[in-house]
Design an enzyme around this catalytic site. Structure first.
Site, PDB file in Angstrom:
ATOM      1  N   LYS A  15     -44.896   3.861 -11.671  1.00 34.26           N
ATOM      2  CA  LYS A  15     -43.883   4.897 -11.355  1.00 34.26           C
ATOM      3  C   LYS A  15     -44.563   6.082 -11.198  1.00 34.26           C
ATOM      4  CE  LYS A  15     -40.515   3.824 -13.986  1.00 34.26           C
ATOM      5  NZ  LYS A  15     -39.870   3.715 -15.476  1.00 34.26           N
ATOM      6  N   ARG A  59     -40.309   8.572 -19.310  1.00 29.84           N
ATOM      7  CA  ARG A  59     -40.116   7.168 -18.549  1.00 29.84           C
ATOM      8  C   ARG A  59     -41.519   6.708 -18.886  1.00 29.84           C
ATOM      9  NH1 ARG A  59     -38.335   8.447 -12.621  1.00 29.84           N
ATOM     10  NH2 ARG A  59     -37.472   6.266 -12.625  1.00 29.84           N
ATOM     11  N   GLY A  75     -40.855  -5.319 -22.667  1.00 27.85           N
ATOM     12  CA  GLY A  75     -41.385  -5.056 -24.066  1.00 27.85           C
ATOM     13  C   GLY A  75     -41.855  -3.457 -24.018  1.00 27.85           C
ATOM     14  N   MET A  99     -41.438   0.533 -23.752  1.00 30.47           N
ATOM     15  CA  MET A  99     -40.359   1.420 -24.238  1.00 30.47           C
ATOM     16  C   MET A  99     -39.473   1.847 -23.066  1.00 30.47           C
ATOM     17  SD  MET A  99     -39.977   5.382 -25.455  1.00 30.47           S
ATOM     18  CE  MET A  99     -39.507   5.951 -23.707  1.00 30.47           C
ATOM     19  N   ARG A 110     -40.683   1.560  -5.424  1.00 26.32           N
ATOM     20  CA  ARG A 110     -41.696   0.600  -5.528  1.00 26.32           C
ATOM     21  C   ARG A 110     -41.648  -0.490  -4.595  1.00 26.32           C
ATOM     22  NH1 ARG A 110     -39.257  -1.275 -11.347  1.00 26.32           N
ATOM     23  NH2 ARG A 110     -37.222  -1.872 -10.640  1.00 26.32           N
ATOM     24  N   HIS A 140     -25.636 -13.026 -14.415  1.00 26.52           N
ATOM     25  CA  HIS A 140     -26.594 -13.992 -14.779  1.00 26.52           C
ATOM     26  C   HIS A 140     -27.105 -15.248 -13.974  1.00 26.52           C
ATOM     27  CE1 HIS A 140     -28.032 -17.508 -17.511  1.00 26.52           C
ATOM     28  NE2 HIS A 140     -28.792 -16.434 -17.944  1.00 26.52           N
ATOM     29  N   ARG A 164     -53.891 -45.001  -0.859  1.00 24.06           N
ATOM     30  CA  ARG A 164     -54.176 -46.019  -1.800  1.00 24.06           C
ATOM     31  C   ARG A 164     -53.890 -47.353  -1.550  1.00 24.06           C
ATOM     32  NH1 ARG A 164     -51.259 -41.718  -5.361  1.00 24.06           N
ATOM     33  NH2 ARG A 164     -50.120 -41.802  -3.288  1.00 24.06           N
ATOM     34  N   SER A 167     -65.022 -37.196  -1.944  1.00 17.94           N
ATOM     35  CA  SER A 167     -63.607 -36.672  -2.218  1.00 17.94           C
ATOM     36  C   SER A 167     -63.468 -36.637  -3.636  1.00 17.94           C
ATOM     37  CB  SER A 167     -62.875 -37.502  -1.612  1.00 17.94           C
ATOM     38  OG  SER A 167     -61.193 -37.009  -2.006  1.00 17.94           O
ATOM     39  N   CYS A 201     -58.662 -34.828  -3.499  1.00 16.88           N
ATOM     40  CA  CYS A 201     -57.357 -35.489  -3.332  1.00 16.88           C
ATOM     41  C   CYS A 201     -56.810 -35.182  -4.874  1.00 16.88           C
ATOM     42  CB  CYS A 201     -57.696 -37.016  -2.993  1.00 16.88           C
ATOM     43  SG  CYS A 201     -58.769 -37.725  -3.612  1.00 16.88           S
ATOM     44  N   TYR A 207     -61.809 -29.790   3.402  1.00 16.47           N
ATOM     45  CA  TYR A 207     -60.180 -29.901   3.323  1.00 16.47           C
ATOM     46  C   TYR A 207     -59.667 -30.217   1.951  1.00 16.47           C
ATOM     47  CZ  TYR A 207     -61.079 -34.928   2.639  1.00 16.47           C
ATOM     48  OH  TYR A 207     -61.499 -36.065   1.941  1.00 16.47           O
TER      49      TYR A 207
HETATM   50  P1  ADP Z   1     -36.919   1.501 -15.502  1.00 20.52           P
HETATM   51  O1  ADP Z   1     -38.217   1.378 -15.559  1.00 20.52           O
HETATM   52  O2  ADP Z   1     -36.318   0.541 -16.463  1.00 20.52           O
HETATM   53  O3  ADP Z   1     -36.319   1.350 -14.349  1.00 20.52           O
HETATM   54  P2  ADP Z   1     -36.455   4.023 -15.244  1.00 20.52           P
HETATM   55  O4  ADP Z   1     -37.616   5.346 -15.736  1.00 20.52           O
HETATM   56  O5  ADP Z   1     -36.827   3.940 -13.756  1.00 20.52           O
HETATM   57  O6  ADP Z   1     -36.638   3.001 -15.956  1.00 20.52           O
HETATM   58  O7  ADP Z   1     -35.266   4.808 -15.693  1.00 20.52           O
HETATM   59  C1  ADP Z   1     -34.104   4.139 -15.813  1.00 20.52           C
HETATM   60  C2  ADP Z   1     -33.008   4.972 -15.074  1.00 20.52           C
HETATM   61  O8  ADP Z   1     -32.985   6.471 -15.370  1.00 20.52           O
HETATM   62  C3  ADP Z   1     -32.984   4.843 -13.700  1.00 20.52           C
HETATM   63  O9  ADP Z   1     -31.771   4.431 -13.323  1.00 20.52           O
HETATM   64  C4  ADP Z   1     -33.478   6.066 -13.397  1.00 20.52           C
HETATM   65  O10 ADP Z   1     -33.442   6.593 -11.847  1.00 20.52           O
HETATM   66  C5  ADP Z   1     -32.942   6.976 -14.051  1.00 20.52           C
HETATM   67  N1  ADP Z   1     -33.605   8.282 -14.354  1.00 20.52           N
HETATM   68  C6  ADP Z   1     -34.739   8.323 -14.952  1.00 20.52           C
HETATM   69  N2  ADP Z   1     -35.359   9.627 -14.854  1.00 20.52           N
HETATM   70  C7  ADP Z   1     -34.341  10.297 -14.703  1.00 20.52           C
HETATM   71  C8  ADP Z   1     -34.256  11.949 -14.157  1.00 20.52           C
HETATM   72  N3  ADP Z   1     -35.232  12.577 -14.442  1.00 20.52           N
HETATM   73  N4  ADP Z   1     -33.054  12.273 -13.849  1.00 20.52           N
HETATM   74  C9  ADP Z   1     -31.873  11.435 -13.529  1.00 20.52           C
HETATM   75  N5  ADP Z   1     -32.140  10.156 -13.560  1.00 20.52           N
HETATM   76  C10 ADP Z   1     -33.280   9.438 -14.021  1.00 20.52           C
HETATM   77 MG    MG Z   2     -36.529   2.236 -12.608  1.00 20.58          MG
END
Ligand code: ADP
Ligand code: MG
Ligand code: MG
Length: 907
Positions: A28, A98, A107, A109, A365, A483, A589, A795, A862, A882
Site C-alpha cells: 500500500k 493503515r 489477520g 490490523m 494494486r 457470499h 498402460r 521415465s 509420468c 518432457y
Molecule cells: P484495506 O487494506 O482493508 O483495503 P485500507 O487501508 O485500504 O484497508 O482502508 C480501508 C478503507 O478506508 C478503504 O476504503 C480506504 O479507501 C479508506 N481510507 C483509508 N485511508 C483513508 C483516508 N486517509 N481518507 C479516506 N479514506 C481512507
Molecule cells: Mg484498501
C-alpha cells in the site's frame, strides 16, 4: 543515530518512496508513493517502514529512539501540504492509520479512520465545516473502528461469540435506525449521532474497562502500535506459517491525511477495477456510494451505485451512476484509470474518495481476476501493445486454466431457447445439472455420481461443502459481492446470483418462473458468463475451441522447451489428448485393456494365462491373448501417428486379475479343464502379503519370460504393420519396477530375440523402437549410471518413487495424511506436489548419473506430478525432455512449462 530512514513521506506531487520498495514500505505504502510521484491526487501522509516492525519485535515492543522525532517531522510535512494541523482545536488534521504488508494479509490490523477526533478538535471541525452531522458521523465511526481494532484486538482481548465490541456497537446503531425507521446511516440526525457517541463511549468503558482515548496523539500512537502488534497476532502468525511467509518481513504502517466521502451529497467513496475482473472486458468497472466513508461500499450496508453504464446490472440499474451524477469527477477518474494502466501495464484495483467534488486516490494494486478475465486481459493488452508476448504468457496462472477448460453452452443451442430467468453472472462458464435445494443434498447426490446445481435463496458459510459438490450455483438474492459470488469466483465455478424473478421455494423444493416449475431433480442449465438460467439440459461445447485460448496457448508453446505428453491407454483418450496439445504418450498402460468396456474376452484370456500351470499351458493361453493385445496397441499408436508412444509392459501383481466370484471361477476352471478346488489352490498360491512390493512389473517378465515375449511381439508387429500401411509410428518399450541393470539386460535379450523373429516374418531389417525403463525404485535412481548402459530412455514414475521414498502406501494414506497436513507435519501431500527435498533429489541424481553414461538419454516423468505446475517447474529445472499427464491437464502442463522457461531459462 543509526542513520536508518524509518519514515517515508508522500503527497503534494512527490514522495520519498517508489513502487519497487514494497519490501520496505509494504504494497500500500509503495503504491501510494508511486501515485504521488505520478502527480495523481493522493492525500499526503507517511509510511513507517517494515524495519520499524522488525525493530519493535526484537526490542520488547519498543521503537528506535529517533522514531518519534521522525514521525513529528513527517507529520509536519503532511500538515503543511494539507493546510491543517494534527490536534489543532480550530483547524484539525485527521488521519487514517493503515496496515500494509508486502501483500495484503488476513489477520493484520484493519484500518482506523478519522484518528485525531476528540473533545479538543470536534468543535473546531464543526465550526470549520459547518457540518456537525458529518463530524459526529466521523466520530462514531472512529469509536467503532478504534475500540475494535486497537483496544480490543490490539489489546489481545478475545470476546465471546457475537460479543465483540464492534458487534455490540453495531447493534446499538441498528436499534436507533430501527426505532426511527431509517433505511440507511445517512439518515441519522446530528442529535441522534451525538447521543449515540455518548452511549458508545460508555459502552466501550463498560465492556473493555478503559476509557476511549480523548487525545489525538494518544490515538495516533495507539493505532501505530496496534498495527505493529498485529504482525504477531495469532491469526497473522498462523497465516504466515501456512503460506510460508517469513516472520522477518514485518508490516509497514501508513498514516495518511483523511479525506471525507461523508460530507454530503457532493462527497462519495468508491472502489473500481480498471477492467472487468470477471470477464476481462476492457471497460472501467466499479461501484460507489454518495455520502459514505471507507469500506461502506464493500460492507454491503447499502446496495452500491454503478460507476458507469458498463457496470449496471439487474440490481443497480435504477441507481445513478457516477458518470451521470458527477460527470467532471468521473472524467478525471477515467483519465487516472488510463494513466495507471499505462504505468503499471496491468489491471488495477483502486480505491477513491470524493470530498465536496474533489477527487482523491487512496489505493492502487494489481487486481485479482478470474481465469477467463486473465486470458482476455492478457490477449487484449498484447493487442494494445501494453505488454509483450512473454508478459502475456505470465499473466495467466496454470491453475487458472482449469477454470478456462470448463465447458460452455453451445451458442447454437442457446439461441433456440428462451431463458427462464436472468441473474448476475457471478462465475463463468456453463453448467447442466439436476436441481437440489440444500447443501446436504448437493453433497449426497454428488456422492452417488449425480451432477447437481445447488439452488438457494442466498448462501452462507454453512453451504460451502454443498457449493463445492455442485457443478453450478444459483441464488435468488445477493449481488456480485455476495457470499455465493465470492466463493464461486474463487473456485472458478459456474454461478448465477440474484436471479430475483425466480420464485424459489426451498421447502417445497421447486423453482418457478414464467409459468414453468422445476422440481428437485429436474435438469437446469446455467450460463454463468451471461447470468442466464434455462430449463432443461442444453448442449455444451468445449471451451478450448475458443480461438483466443488457442492463440494464447500458441504463445506459451513458442516459449517452452519441455515437451508435454499424455497418459492415455485408449484411442479415444489419445484423440482427446491431441486436441489438448499432447505431443506423445508418456504412459500407455498395457493392463488397461483388461478393465472396463470391451474387456470381457481379453480379461478372460488373461485369467486363463494367469491360472495356467507350466510353460506349455501358459504359452497356449498367451497365443490366444496375443491378437487382442496387438490390436489394442496398434489402435492407439495409429491415432498418435508420428508422435512417440511409451508402452509399459504389464505392471500390476497378477492376483489383482483373479476373479473372486464363484461363477467366474467355475468358467475359468472349465476352460482350463481343471476342478474348482484345483483352481482355488492355484489362486491361493498367488496370494502375497505385500503385493505392491511383490511379484509384479519386470519380476513377472523374469519368472515368466513368455509373458514379456508376447508383449514385445505385439508391440513390434503392430508397429511394423502400421509402417507397412505407410503410417508413422514410434513405440518406446518401457520396463516397469526395475531396480538393477541386469533385469533390463535379461528382458532385452528376449526383446532382441523377438525382434529378429518379427523382422524375419515381415522381411525387414529392423522395426524401429526404443528400449527403456521406468525409474520408480530408489535403487534404480541411485544406480542410474548403470541402468543407462542398457536403457535408452528413463521415465520417472514418481507415484511409486514417492511411495518408496516416504514409505507411505498410496492406498492407505487416508488414515494419517489429513492429520499430517492439519498439524503441519507435512506442508503438502507429496503425492500431489513432488517433494523436491527427497524424491526430487533422487530424480536429479538419476538424470545426472544416467546422462553421465548416455548424454542423449531421453528423460520424462509420468504420473500425477506431470500435470501439477510446481512439479512441472521442477522437471524443467532438472532438465527433463518432457512431462506426461492426464489429457485434461495437458494445457496446464504446457503453460507451466512456459512459465518455468521464463523463470529458469534453459537452452
Ligand atoms: P484495506 O487494506 O482493508 O483495503 P485500507 O487501508 O485500504 O484497508 O482502508 C480501508 C478503507 O478506508 C478503504 O476504503 C480506504 O479507501 C479508506 N481510507 C483509508 N485511508 C483513508 C483516508 N486517509 N481518507 C479516506 N479514506 C481512507
Ligand atoms: Mg484498501
Ligand atoms: Mg479491508
Amino acid at each position: 543515530m543509526s542513520g536508518t530512514k524509518y519514515v517515508y513521506s508522500f503527497g503534494g506531487g512527490s514522495a520519498d518512496g517508489r513502487t519497487d520498495m514494497k519490501n520496505l514500505l509494504g504494497g500500500k505504502g509503495a503504491n501510494l508513493a508511486e501515485m504521488a510521484n505520478l502527480g495523481i491526487p493522493v492525500p499526503a501522509g507517511f509510511t513507517l517502514t517494515t524495519e520499524v516492525c522488525t525493530y519493535y519485535d526484537n526490542h520488547g515492543k519498543s521503537y528506535p529512539g529517533e522514531l518519534e522525532a521522525d514521525v513529528d517531522a513527517a507529520l509536519a510535512k503532511t500538515e503543511k501540504i494539507m493546510g491543517t494541523t494534527f490536534g489543532d482545536p480550530s483547524n484539525p488534521l485527521l488521519v487514517s492509520v493503515r496496515s500494509g504488508a508486502r501483500s495484503s494479509m488476513p489477520g493484520m490490523m484493519e484500518t482506523v479512520l478519522n484518528v485525531g477526533l476528540c473533545s479538543a478538535t470536534i468543535p473546531g471541525l464543526v465550526a470549520k465545516t459547518g457540518n456537525p452531522r458529518f463530524v459526529y458521523d466521523a466520530y462514531r465511526r472512529l469509536i467503532m473502528m478504534y475500540s475494535d481494532v486497537v483496544m480490543e484486538k490490539g489489546g489481545g482481548i478475545e470476546p465471546a461469540e457475537g460479543q465483540g465490541i464492534r458487534q455490540q456497537l453495531d447493534r446499538m446503531l441498528d436499534e436507533v435506525k430501527k426505532s426511527r425507521g431509517y433505511a440507511s446511516d445517512a439518515e441519522l440526525t446530528v442529535d441522534e449521532l451525538k447521543a449515540l457517541v455518548d452511549r458508545f463511549k460508555a459502552k466501550v468503558k463498560e465492556v473493555l474497562g478503559t476509557d476511549f482515548p480523548d487525545d489525538a496523539r494518544e490515538q495516533l500512537w495507539g493505532g501505530i502500535g496496534a498495527v505493529f502488534a498485529s504482525w504477531n497476532g495469532r491469526r497473522a502468525v498462523s497465516y504466515r506459517r501456512i503460506e510460508g511467509i517469513p516472520d522477518e518481513w514485518g508490516t509497514a504502517v501508513n498514516v495518511q491525511a483523511m479525506v471525507f466521502g461523508n460530507m454530503g451529497d457532493t462527497s462519495a467513496t468508491g472502489v473500481a477495477f480498471t477492467r472487468n475482473p470477471a470477464t476481462g472486458d476492457s471497460k472501467f468497472y466499479g461501484e460507489w456510494l454518495p455520502n459514505a466513508q471507507g469500506e461502506d461500499v464493500v460492507a454491503g450496508i447499502r446496495t452500491p451505485n454503478p460507476l458507469n453504464e458498463a457496470t449496471k446490472n439487474e440490481q443497480n440499474q435504477h441507481l445513478p451512476s457516477l458518470e451521470t451524477a458527477m460527470p467532471e469527477v468521473y472524467r478525471e477518474l477515467h483519465a487516472i484509470r488510463d494513466r495507471l494502466e499505462q504505468h503499471y501495464t496491468d489491471m488495477q484495483d483502486i480505491e477513491f474518495t470524493i470530498q465536496e467534488g474533489r477527487l482523491w486516490m487512496l489505493q492502487t494494486r494489481t487486481g485479482k481476476r478470474t481465469g477467463t478475465a486473465a486470458l482476455n486481459m492478457a490477449m487484449d493488452m498484447l493487442a494494445e501493445g501494453l505488454i509483450d508476448e512473454r508478459t502475456a504468457v505470465t499473466r495467466v496462472k496454470p491453475s487458472q486454466l482449469d477454470e478456462l477448460l470448463h465447458p460452455l453452452i453451445d451458442p447454437a443451442a442457446e439461441k433456440q431457447v428462451k431463458a427462464l430467468a436472468k441473474g448476475l453472472p457471478a462465475g463463468p462458464g456453463g453448467a447442466v445439472g439436476k436441481v437440489v435445494f440444500t447443501a446436504a443434498d448437493a453433497v449426497a447426490w454428488a456422492k452417488r455420481g449425480e451432477t447437481v446445481i445447488l439452488v438457494r435463496e442466498e448462501t452462507n458459510p454453512e453451504d460451502v461443502e454443498g457449493m463445492r459438490a455442485a457443478l453450478g450455483i444459483l441464488t435468488g438474492r445477493g449481488g456480485m459481492t455476495s457470499h455465493a459470488a465470492l466463493v464461486a469466483r474463487g473456485w472458478g465455478k459456474c454461478c448465477i446470483v440474484g436471479a430475483g424473478t425466480l420464485e424459489i421455494d426451498v421447502h417445497g423444493k421447486t423453482i418457478t418462473a414464467g409459468g414453468i416449475t422445476l422440481k428437485e431433480g429436474d435438469q437446469v442449465t446455467l450460463n454463468g458468463t451471461r447470468g442466464l438460467v434455462y430449463a432443461g439440459a442444453l448442449a455444451m461445447i468445449d471451451a478450448t475451441e475458443n480461438p483466443r485460448f488457442q492463440k494464447f496457448m500458441a504463445l506459451a508453446d513458442a516459449i517452452r522447451v519441455m515437451k508435454v505428453r499424455t497418459n492415455a491407454d485408449t484411442p479415444d483418450d489419445a484423440r482427446q489428448a491431441i486436441e489438448f496439445g499432447a505431443e506423445g504418450i508418456g504412459l500407455f498402460r498395457t493392463e488397461h485393456m483388461f478393465y472396463g468396456k470391451g474387456s470381457e474376452q481379453p480379461l478372460f484370456l488373461l485369467r486363463k494365462m494367469i491360472m495356467s500351470e507350466g510353460e506349455a499351458e501358459r504359452r497356449a493361453a498367451l497365443d490366444e491373448l496375443f491378437p487382442f493385445v496387438k490390436h489394442d496397441m496398434k489402435a492407439t499408436m495409429e491415432v498418435m501417428g508420428s508422435r512417440p508412444v511409451t508402452i509399459r509392459l504389464l505392471d500390476p501383481p497378477l492376483h489383482e486379475f483373479v476373479p473372486n466370484d464363484r461363477e467366474g471361477r467355475k468358467k475359468l476352471a472349465d476352460a482350463l479343464k481343471i476342478s474348482a478346488s484345483e483352481l482355488d489352490r492355484r489362486a491361493e498360491e498367488l496370494h502375497e502379503n505385500n503385493p505392491m512390493m511383490g511379484h509384479r512389473g519386470v519380476r513377472l517378465g523374469v519368472t515368466f519370460p513368455e509373458v514379456s515375449e508376447m508383449q514385445f511381439r505385439a508391440i513390434l508387429e503392430a508397429a511394423q504393420e502400421l509402417r507397412k500401411e505407410g503410417k508413422a509410428c514410434f513405440p518406446e518399450i518401457m520396463v516397469p519396477v526395475t531396480c538393477a541393470r541386469s533385469e533390463l539386460d535379461d528382458q532385452l535379450a528376449l526383446a532382441r530375440k523377438v525382434h529378429a523373429e518379427v523382422c524375419q516374418k515381415y522381411g525387414v531389417e529392423k522395426v524401429e523402437h526404443m528400449y527403456g525403463t521406468m525409474i520408480e525404485i530408489p535403487r534404480a535412481a541411485l544406480t542410474a549410471d548403470e541402468m543407462a548402459k542398457t536403457a535408452e530412455f528413463f521415465s520417472f514414475g514418481t507415484n511409486d518413487l514417492t511411495q518408496m521414498t516416504f514409505g507411505f502406501s498410496r492406498d492407505d494414506i487416508g488414515g494419517f495424511l489429513p492429520s499430517y497436513l492439519d498439524r503441519k507435519i507435512l506442508a503438502v501431500d507429496p503425492f500431489q506436489i513432488l517433494d523436491r527435498d527427497s524424491v526430487g533429489v533422487l530424480v536429479k541424481t538419476g538424470i545426472d548419473r544416467g546422462r553421465a553414461t548416455r548424454p542423449k538419454l531421453k528423460v520424462g516423468i509420468c504420473g500425477e506430478h506431470g500435470g501439477e505446475p510446481s512439479s512441472v517447474e521442477f522437471c524443467h529445472m532438472v532438465g527433463m525432455d518432457y512431462v506426461s499427464c492426464s489429457p485434461f491437464r495437458v494445457p496446464i502442463a504446457r503453460l507451466a512449462a512456459a512459465h518455468a522457461q521464463i523463470t529458469h531459462p534453459r537452452t
